[in-house]
Design an enzyme around this catalytic site. Structure first.
Site, PDB file in Angstrom:
ATOM      1  CB  CYS A 131     -25.440 -11.603 -49.384  1.00  0.00           C
ATOM      2  SG  CYS A 131     -25.949 -10.056 -48.602  1.00  0.00           S
ATOM      3  CG  HIS A 251     -29.869 -10.091 -51.776  1.00  0.00           C
ATOM      4  ND1 HIS A 251     -30.883  -9.921 -50.876  1.00  0.00           N
ATOM      5  CD2 HIS A 251     -28.713  -9.830 -51.092  1.00  0.00           C
ATOM      6  CE1 HIS A 251     -30.373  -9.576 -49.700  1.00  0.00           C
ATOM      7  NE2 HIS A 251     -29.066  -9.524 -49.803  1.00  0.00           N
TER       8      HIS A 251
HETATM    9  P1  NAP Z   1     -29.453 -12.028 -36.695  1.00  0.00           P
HETATM   10  O1  NAP Z   1     -30.555 -12.844 -37.249  1.00  0.00           O
HETATM   11  O2  NAP Z   1     -29.774 -10.742 -36.023  1.00  0.00           O
HETATM   12  O3  NAP Z   1     -28.594 -12.948 -35.695  1.00  0.00           O
HETATM   13  C1  NAP Z   1     -27.511 -12.457 -34.963  1.00  0.00           C
HETATM   14  C2  NAP Z   1     -26.774 -13.608 -34.299  1.00  0.00           C
HETATM   15  O4  NAP Z   1     -25.607 -13.117 -33.638  1.00  0.00           O
HETATM   16  C3  NAP Z   1     -27.591 -14.306 -33.230  1.00  0.00           C
HETATM   17  O5  NAP Z   1     -27.249 -15.672 -33.188  1.00  0.00           O
HETATM   18  C4  NAP Z   1     -27.115 -13.592 -31.980  1.00  0.00           C
HETATM   19  O6  NAP Z   1     -27.303 -14.349 -30.784  1.00  0.00           O
HETATM   20  C5  NAP Z   1     -25.644 -13.461 -32.271  1.00  0.00           C
HETATM   21  N1  NAP Z   1     -25.028 -12.425 -31.459  1.00  0.00           N
HETATM   22  C6  NAP Z   1     -25.383 -11.144 -31.345  1.00  0.00           C
HETATM   23  N2  NAP Z   1     -24.581 -10.494 -30.456  1.00  0.00           N
HETATM   24  C7  NAP Z   1     -23.693 -11.398 -30.035  1.00  0.00           C
HETATM   25  C8  NAP Z   1     -22.609 -11.365 -29.097  1.00  0.00           C
HETATM   26  N3  NAP Z   1     -22.279 -10.245 -28.468  1.00  0.00           N
HETATM   27  N4  NAP Z   1     -21.901 -12.496 -28.888  1.00  0.00           N
HETATM   28  C9  NAP Z   1     -22.226 -13.637 -29.512  1.00  0.00           C
HETATM   29  N5  NAP Z   1     -23.234 -13.744 -30.386  1.00  0.00           N
HETATM   30  C10 NAP Z   1     -23.965 -12.639 -30.648  1.00  0.00           C
HETATM   31  O7  NAP Z   1     -28.415 -11.633 -37.815  1.00  0.00           O
HETATM   32  P2  NAP Z   1     -27.927 -12.448 -39.128  1.00  0.00           P
HETATM   33  O8  NAP Z   1     -28.701 -12.002 -40.287  1.00  0.00           O
HETATM   34  O9  NAP Z   1     -27.853 -13.904 -38.838  1.00  0.00           O
HETATM   35  O10 NAP Z   1     -26.485 -11.826 -39.321  1.00  0.00           O
HETATM   36  C11 NAP Z   1     -25.448 -11.955 -38.405  1.00  0.00           C
HETATM   37  C12 NAP Z   1     -24.200 -11.302 -38.985  1.00  0.00           C
HETATM   38  O11 NAP Z   1     -23.765 -12.042 -40.122  1.00  0.00           O
HETATM   39  C13 NAP Z   1     -24.391  -9.868 -39.493  1.00  0.00           C
HETATM   40  O12 NAP Z   1     -24.190  -8.923 -38.486  1.00  0.00           O
HETATM   41  C14 NAP Z   1     -23.384  -9.752 -40.605  1.00  0.00           C
HETATM   42  O13 NAP Z   1     -22.150  -9.350 -40.041  1.00  0.00           O
HETATM   43  C15 NAP Z   1     -23.260 -11.167 -41.090  1.00  0.00           C
HETATM   44  N6  NAP Z   1     -24.013 -11.348 -42.351  1.00  0.00           N
HETATM   45  C16 NAP Z   1     -23.305 -11.507 -43.483  1.00  0.00           C
HETATM   46  C17 NAP Z   1     -23.948 -11.647 -44.676  1.00  0.00           C
HETATM   47  C18 NAP Z   1     -23.183 -11.740 -45.913  1.00  0.00           C
HETATM   48  O14 NAP Z   1     -23.383 -10.921 -46.751  1.00  0.00           O
HETATM   49  N7  NAP Z   1     -22.316 -12.693 -46.113  1.00  0.00           N
HETATM   50  C19 NAP Z   1     -25.316 -11.657 -44.752  1.00  0.00           C
HETATM   51  C20 NAP Z   1     -26.048 -11.509 -43.587  1.00  0.00           C
HETATM   52  C21 NAP Z   1     -25.360 -11.356 -42.389  1.00  0.00           C
HETATM   53  P3  NAP Z   1     -28.582 -14.124 -29.809  1.00  0.00           P
HETATM   54  O15 NAP Z   1     -29.639 -15.096 -30.270  1.00  0.00           O
HETATM   55  O16 NAP Z   1     -28.021 -14.504 -28.475  1.00  0.00           O
HETATM   56  O17 NAP Z   1     -28.983 -12.709 -29.920  1.00  0.00           O
HETATM   57  N1  12T Z   2     -25.818  -4.729 -43.432  1.00  0.00           N
HETATM   58  O1  12T Z   2     -22.059  -8.823 -43.857  1.00  0.00           O
HETATM   59  O2  12T Z   2     -28.202  -5.329 -44.101  1.00  0.00           O
HETATM   60  O3  12T Z   2     -21.642  -7.199 -45.172  1.00  0.00           O
HETATM   61  O4  12T Z   2     -28.464  -6.733 -45.736  1.00  0.00           O
HETATM   62  C1  12T Z   2     -24.694  -8.219 -45.195  1.00  0.00           C
HETATM   63  C2  12T Z   2     -26.011  -7.807 -45.302  1.00  0.00           C
HETATM   64  C3  12T Z   2     -24.162  -6.322 -43.912  1.00  0.00           C
HETATM   65  C4  12T Z   2     -22.408  -7.862 -44.509  1.00  0.00           C
HETATM   66  C5  12T Z   2     -27.786  -6.195 -44.844  1.00  0.00           C
HETATM   67  C6  12T Z   2     -25.467  -5.899 -44.018  1.00  0.00           C
HETATM   68  C7  12T Z   2     -23.803  -7.467 -44.519  1.00  0.00           C
HETATM   69  C8  12T Z   2     -26.389  -6.649 -44.714  1.00  0.00           C
END
Ligand code: NAP
Ligand code: 12T
Length: 346
Positions: A131, A251
């Protein structure tokens, strides 16, 4: 002729990013024949709304990707490492929001305003950058084109929603506890897996993600390496300091750059006003500048405080703000999906 419609899977559909993905697909009226919402076993059976219709969340397993055209992954790096190759085997194009494949030379790392042409090089997986990286390169690409880019020094002011729903909940609980004079508990930030956790409410934490051997955090290294890859500038000098603040969403970044040619702030303002995906908010006499509370819910990257360095004619300072869950994640991913359709790649 009827527009073609696609089978879309959202992996991590119940998460902070996943829920925004669903909203974005709805808002953009993406041509969807079927929407599969996937999560872990914990949320299987839960129902989420898409265009007023309830869709039951299913557990993400390899079988769930049969017949899928595009799979949007944001359920953490381990889930992507395990299931993205399975989805590709079944014929899906994966747009991955985790850091699992971003630096893989076979995986394009795409911000459409910067390197749309890289999309066509995919071999099944397209990575969505971090992000903090995305919003910065959207602001820097028009400057690179006009002046060349030598050096970038960035400090971030990052919102808790980047760390997921648990981090948002933790900040809110702590803030209430502080205001009510109760004791504060910390279990999530700076990183769930870390040995120590610190209070985020009314604080600033200069650690996002885990530490590397070189003293930088992984979040900082993602900004450094991803910026070079997206902009096709392997020699670019980049340094980053990433800080978490008690802001729910949005951010902000203080960015100092040095360009190859001498640079002028007034010209940069005009240049960025014309740039795709950028909104210039820069009028000191009216106290106009970008702030997270005004960026929330918007797809654009907001830029202000544009000013010349006082010592270096090739130096420029700017302030860059965007919604980390939208341009930083859900919008950039859906935008890549839209470009796949537009470019005839799916
Ligand atoms: P979050 O609010 O904690 O949500 C996590 C999601 O992943 C929930 O839907 C969860 O399902 C699911 N999940 C967890 N363990 C799983 C498994 N073993 N199998 C299938 N689904 C599973 O986190 P978030 O902020 O949405 O972020 C999720 C991921 O996206 C991060 O870990 C990161 O890799 C990525 N991300 C990327 C950016 C970016 O910079 N582009 C920004 C933020 C996040 P449940 O409801 O069943 O727990
Ligand atoms: N740890 O997908 O914590 O590279 O804000 C994005 C956001 C990992 C990622 C955070 C993180 C990612 C966070």
């Amino acid at each position: 002729m009827m527009e073609k419609a696609y089978v879309i899977a959202v992996v991590g559909a119940t998460g902070a990013v996943g829920t925004q993905m669903i909203k974005m697909l709805e808002e953009r009226n993406f041509p969807i024949a079927e929407l599969r919402l996937l999560s872990s076993k914990r949320s299987a059976g839960k129902k989420l709304l898409y265009k007023g219709e309830e869709i039951e969340v299913k557990e993400a397993t390899p079988e769930m990707f049969t017949g899928v055209d595009i799979a949007l992954f944001s359920a953490g790096g381990n889930v992507s490492k395990e299931l993205a190759p399975e989805a590709v085997k079944k014929g899906a194009i994966v747009i991955d929001n985790t850091s699992a494949f971003r630096m893989d030379p076979n995986v394009p790392l795409v911000v459409p305003e910067v390197n749309e042409a890289d999309i066509a090089k995919h071999k099944g997986i397209i990575a969505n950058p971090n992000c903090s990286t995305i919003q910065m390169v959207v602001a820097l690409e028009p400057i690179r084109k006009a002046y060349g880019l030598e050096k970038v020094v960035v400090s971030t002011y990052q919102a808790v929603s980047g760390a997921g729903n648990d981090a948002i909940e933790e900040m809110r609980t702590q803030a209430k506890a502080v205001l009510e004079g109760e004791s504060v508990e910390a279990n999530i930030l700076p990183v769930k897996s870390a040995e120590k956790h610190y209070q985020i409410a009314f604080n600033a934490i200069p650690q996002i993600d885990t530490f590397e051997e070189n003293g930088f955090t992984f979040e900082e290294m993602k900004m450094i390496n991803e910026t070079k890859k997206i902009m096709h500038l392997p020699e670019l000098h980049v340094a980053a300091t990433c800080v978490r603040l008690p802001i729910e969403t949005g951010h902000s970044e203080s960015v100092y750059i040095e360009t190859k040619e001498a640079i002028n702030a007034e010209d940069v303002k005009r240049l960025l006003t014309e740039a795709e995906g950028v909104v210039v908010q820069d009028n000191p006499s009216e106290q106009e500048y970008p702030m997270p509370i005004f960026a929330v819910g918007k797809n654009e990257v907001f830029v202000g405080r544009i000013r010349n360095d006082l010592n270096n004619e090739n130096g420029l300072h700017l302030w860059v703000v965007s919604d980390n869950l939208l341009k930083g994640a859900a919008w950039n991913s859906v935008q890549i999906a839209e470009r796949l359709v537009k470019l005839g790649l799916i």
